[in-house]
Design an enzyme around this catalytic site. Structure first.
Site, PDB file in Angstrom:
ATOM      1  N   LYS A 201       0.832  -1.208   0.000  1.00  0.00           N
ATOM      2  CA  LYS A 201       0.000   0.000   0.000  1.00  0.00           C
ATOM      3  C   LYS A 201       0.868   1.260   0.000  1.00  0.00           C
ATOM      4  O   LYS A 201       2.088   1.172   0.080  1.00  0.00           O
ATOM      5  CB  LYS A 201      -0.937  -0.030   1.220  1.00  0.00           C
ATOM      6  CG  LYS A 201      -1.883  -1.236   1.262  1.00  0.00           C
ATOM      7  CD  LYS A 201      -2.790  -1.325   0.045  1.00  0.00           C
ATOM      8  CE  LYS A 201      -4.029  -2.160   0.273  1.00  0.00           C
ATOM      9  NZ  LYS A 201      -3.835  -3.623   0.162  1.00  0.00           N
TER      10      LYS A 201
HETATM   11  C1  LIG Z   1      -5.171  -4.447   0.809  1.00  0.00           C
HETATM   12  C2  LIG Z   1      -6.634  -4.518   0.686  1.00  0.00           C
HETATM   13  C3  LIG Z   1      -7.446  -5.021   1.724  1.00  0.00           C
HETATM   14  C4  LIG Z   1      -6.934  -5.723   2.931  1.00  0.00           C
HETATM   15  O1  LIG Z   1      -5.971  -5.115   3.676  1.00  0.00           O
HETATM   16  P1  LIG Z   1      -4.943  -6.013   4.530  1.00  0.00           P
HETATM   17  O2  LIG Z   1      -4.277  -4.981   5.376  1.00  0.00           O
HETATM   18  O3  LIG Z   1      -4.035  -6.659   3.565  1.00  0.00           O
HETATM   19  O4  LIG Z   1      -5.736  -6.972   5.327  1.00  0.00           O
HETATM   20  C5  LIG Z   1      -8.823  -4.967   1.579  1.00  0.00           C
HETATM   21  N1  LIG Z   1      -9.386  -4.471   0.470  1.00  0.00           N
HETATM   22  C6  LIG Z   1      -8.653  -4.011  -0.569  1.00  0.00           C
HETATM   23  C7  LIG Z   1      -9.356  -3.466  -1.760  1.00  0.00           C
HETATM   24  C8  LIG Z   1      -7.261  -4.034  -0.503  1.00  0.00           C
HETATM   25  O5  LIG Z   1      -6.542  -3.591  -1.540  1.00  0.00           O
END
Ligand SMILES: *Cc1c(COP(=O)(O)O)cnc(C)c1O
Length: 384
Positions: A201
């Protein structure tokens, strides 16, 4: 190899983590957790922020707090990472899959049409005329950092008492810049918003998440549920089933340092986006997807759109070719209404999502991408 997305850890991460280790504050309490939450409120303009273990857990807890129960239905886009959908099923609720618009986000017009045609409002709730189940919530996802059309959606849902939990896991830094939401950060428009700090992210804590809300009772409940629902901390009295979902101080220390770097990341991502766009738009059969004009995009992920008839290669062929050239790319997620666990769930007029799935390839987008990396990728695309 130019990777798709890797973190940039070049600020105070070491210094703050060292402070945790030196002082022994390594676990799920400590000043960095508090500071991460308050810095996050300051950046997003949310009144409350509750750090938790990851974005998926944040979604699960937020959905539970707004009242999603076993047997309810929750509207989700088919085009999203499966975590959005899994969070719904952890609560025993059923996903109802919706199509997407040209920005990869939930199609608000079709959602309205679905609510009009297939549901009725009775006793203060919205009910499916087909299954008889209550439609408790909707989870719009700001895909790739593109802001979803929230003003229309929120109005629609408020009338029908459908709670809105924003999956803002990809959109930290994306802010609306026109209309009634002007100045609002994604994730702060619905009833609750959820962010992720996974390694891919825009900022990372290794793994981590944040729940934001302007409703004090929701924030209090998020704190309570993510710390095992302790009603008496000393005597271990629990009146509900909670979760061990809190973020540790070590992770929050990394988060505080990353948040300090975020303005710089946003600038770099935007500059890289424009550099890519300039080069790619000269190539026949390829375009770099644009975000909606009503928001300032964080440009988290760059979506290349391919017209195979003109370009001469389809998504799979281009991905394979670029892999051979040392460039990592990825298609968008396989549509969730086709995934094995969800094949029997309901879906509504899914069309656009198939097109975007076929046409799209995400190209390297790390904040530390150099101009020569961008030249290299663009040159390979031109020759491809
Ligand atoms: C990354 C992501 C998540 C989940 O986040 P985590 O921290 O990996 O559990 C949920 N929804 C979307 C669209 C994502 O890109």
């Amino acid at each position: 190899m130019i990777p798709l997305s890797v973190p940039t850890l070049k600020g105070n991460e070491w210094k703050y983590v060292k402070e945790c280790l030196d002082t022994g504050w390594v676990s799920s309490a400590g000043k960095f957790v508090d500071r991460f939450e308050s810095d996050f409120c300051a950046f997003t303009g949310s009144r409350h922020a509750v750090a938790c273990v990851n974005g998926t857990a944040a979604l699960q807890v937020a959905l539970r707090i707004v009242g999603v129960c076993a047997g309810d239905e929750v509207i989700v886009p088919t085009l999203t990472f499966i975590a959005t959908v899994n969070a719904v099923t952890y609560l025993g609720a059923e996903p109802v899959f919706m199509d997407c618009d040209e920005f990869y986000n939930i199609d608000v017009r079709k959602t309205a049409e679905f609510l009009e045609q297939e549901t009725e409002f009775r006793d203060g709730s919205t009910w499916s005329r087909v299954t008889g189940r209550r439609i408790a919530a909707i989870v719009p996802v700001h895909v790739f950092g593109n802001a979803a059309r929230m003003s229309e959606l929120v109005a629609l849902c408020r009338e029908r008492n459908i709670k809105v939990v924003e999956d803002s896991t990809e959109s930290l830094g994306t802010v609306y810049c026109s209309g009634e939401l002007d100045g609002k950060h994604t994730g702060t428009v619905g009833d609750m918003g959820c962010f992720s700090f996974n390694g891919n992210k825009i900022i990372t804590t290794g793994g981590g998440g944040m729940i934001v809300t302007d409703v004090p009772e929701y924030a209090e409940r998020a704190r309570y549920l993510t710390t095992q629902a302790k009603d008496d901390e000393v005597r271990y009295v629990h009146n509900e089933v909670g979760y061990n979902f809190r973020l540790t101080n070590v992770q929050a220390a990394i988060g505080v340092a990353q948040l300090e770097l975020l303005p710089e990341f946003l600038e770099a991502k935007r500059a890289n986006y424009l550099a890519y766009q300039e080069r790619i738009d000269r190539i026949d059969g390829l375009i770099l997807a644009e975000g909606p004009a009503y928001a300032r995009n964080n440009h988290w992920m760059y979506a290349l759109q391919i017209d195979p008839a003109v370009y001469g290669k389809d998504r799979e062929q281009l991905m394979e070719y670029l892999k051979g050239e040392g460039v990592q790319t990825r298609p968008v997620w396989y549509l969730n209404h086709l995934q094995v666990p969800f094949r029997d769930c309901r879906n509504y007029r899914i069309e656009k999502a198939f097109q975007l799935l076929e046409a799209t390839l995400s190209i390297p987008c790390s904040a530390n991408l150099s101009e020569s990396d961008i030249d290299f990728v663009a040159e390979r695309l031109r020759r491809g």
